[in-house]
Enzyme design. Structure first.
Site, mmCIF file in Angstrom:
data_model
loop_
_atom_site.group_PDB
_atom_site.id
_atom_site.type_symbol
_atom_site.label_atom_id
_atom_site.label_comp_id
_atom_site.label_asym_id
_atom_site.label_seq_id
_atom_site.Cartn_x
_atom_site.Cartn_y
_atom_site.Cartn_z
ATOM 1 N N CYS A 259 -1.925 6.250 8.827
ATOM 2 C CA CYS A 259 -2.115 4.841 8.252
ATOM 3 C C CYS A 259 -3.179 5.184 7.381
ATOM 4 O O CYS A 259 -2.976 6.068 6.551
ATOM 5 C CB CYS A 259 -2.556 3.693 9.300
ATOM 6 N N ARG B 139 0.768 -1.088 -0.179
ATOM 7 C CA ARG B 139 -0.076 0.060 0.023
ATOM 8 C C ARG B 139 1.004 1.319 0.195
ATOM 9 O O ARG B 139 0.656 2.383 -0.826
ATOM 10 C CB ARG B 139 -0.880 -0.022 1.046
#
Length: 285
Positions: free
Chosen positions: A238, A181
């Site tokens: 995050c 990611r």
């Protein structure tokens, strides 16, 4: 308030505290990014006296330009915490389904709101069950609390501050998402893949294992490898500020209570199409 005993509590210690005349308030914050709601888990069995508090609707604001889990409205948070029985200055213990992420976000939110005596049950509900401790299914009936929410007791980054932290040579912005990611190879949740330019990738499993933290020394060593050294400014993000709250908890355990949370995280960053996006591995520090 950065000592391990002031941040985490093991099941046997908590069980002994619950036998006291004035035990800590227990908040069940079990949550999943996808799947059945945590409230169903609570109804099926919870720590005796624990009150369920919903991460999405009570501990966070509504999703939008500030991200998927933005800061809560202080008045709404205060009402939710009082309904759960949280009292001014009285100890609180939060727990989740074992990965430690939603419990860490609950811990962070209470601390940000000015409530200092809050700990995370180390290992969450599974650790409690594994220790052979009692589980209840009766709906709790908490006495309303009187906590006052005073926002700002923990440092928060907005998008501009996160960008400046990531660009600074004497600071570190940690991206604690999985490496694919971070590199922009895939993005299963948000509409744009990649990372904040200059951010350093430190995936959560590298400093916490199934909701359990290593020693403070081990945490300091791992964060130092990522560039967190001395008292240089450090922040974390995050996807939506949940896993990153766990990183902030880990930094507290490592002796860095000044660590800041970029609450909007990647979901807030990409809400503005004019913000730059980096792809691939960043240069090491």
């Amino acid at each position: 308030m950065s000592g391990i005993a002031e941040l985490l509590v093991e099941p046997d210690r908590l069980a002994a505290e619950l036998d006291r005349a004035d035990p800590p308030v227990l908040l069940d914050v079990r949550w999943r990014l996808t799947g059945p709601p945590g409230r169903d888990d609570h109804a099926a069995g919870h720590l005796p006296g624990a009150v369920f508090v919903d991460l999405d609707t009570e501990l966070c604001g509504r999703p939008g330009a500030a991200g998927r889990h933005p800061l809560p409205d202080p008045a709404a948070l205060q009402a939710a915490l009082r309904a759960a029985g949280v009292r001014a200055g009285h100890p609180v213990v939060v727990y989740d389904g074992g990965d430690g992420m939603s419990a860490a976000r609950a811990w962070w939110t209470l601390r940000w709101a000015g409530h200092r005596p809050v700990r995370v049950l180390h290992g969450g509900f599974p650790a409690w069950v594994a220790a052979g401790l009692p589980v209840d299914t009766a709906p709790p009936a908490p006495t309303p609390g009187d906590v006052t929410v005073t926002p700002g007791a923990l440092p928060v980054l907005d998008a501009g501050q996160a960008a400046r932290l990531a660009a600074a040579e004497d600071a570190v912005l940690l991206d604690v998402r999985a490496a694919p990611r971070y590199r922009g190879e895939n993005e299963p949740v948000d509409p744009v893949a990649g990372h904040v330019p200059g951010a350093v990738n430190l995936p959560a499993p590298e400093y916490v294992t199934q909701g359990r933290f290593p020693t403070a020394e081990a945490l300091r060593a791992r964060f130092a490898e990522a560039g967190v050294r001395g008292d240089a400014p450090v922040g974390a993000y995050c996807g939506s500020g949940v896993t990153a709250a766990q990183a902030v908890l880990a930094l507290h355990l490592a002796g860095r209570p000044d660590a800041a949370l970029y609450v909007g995280s990647w979901s807030g960053w990409v809400a503005d199409p004019d913000r730059p996006v980096a792809i691939g591995d960043a240069a090491g520090r």
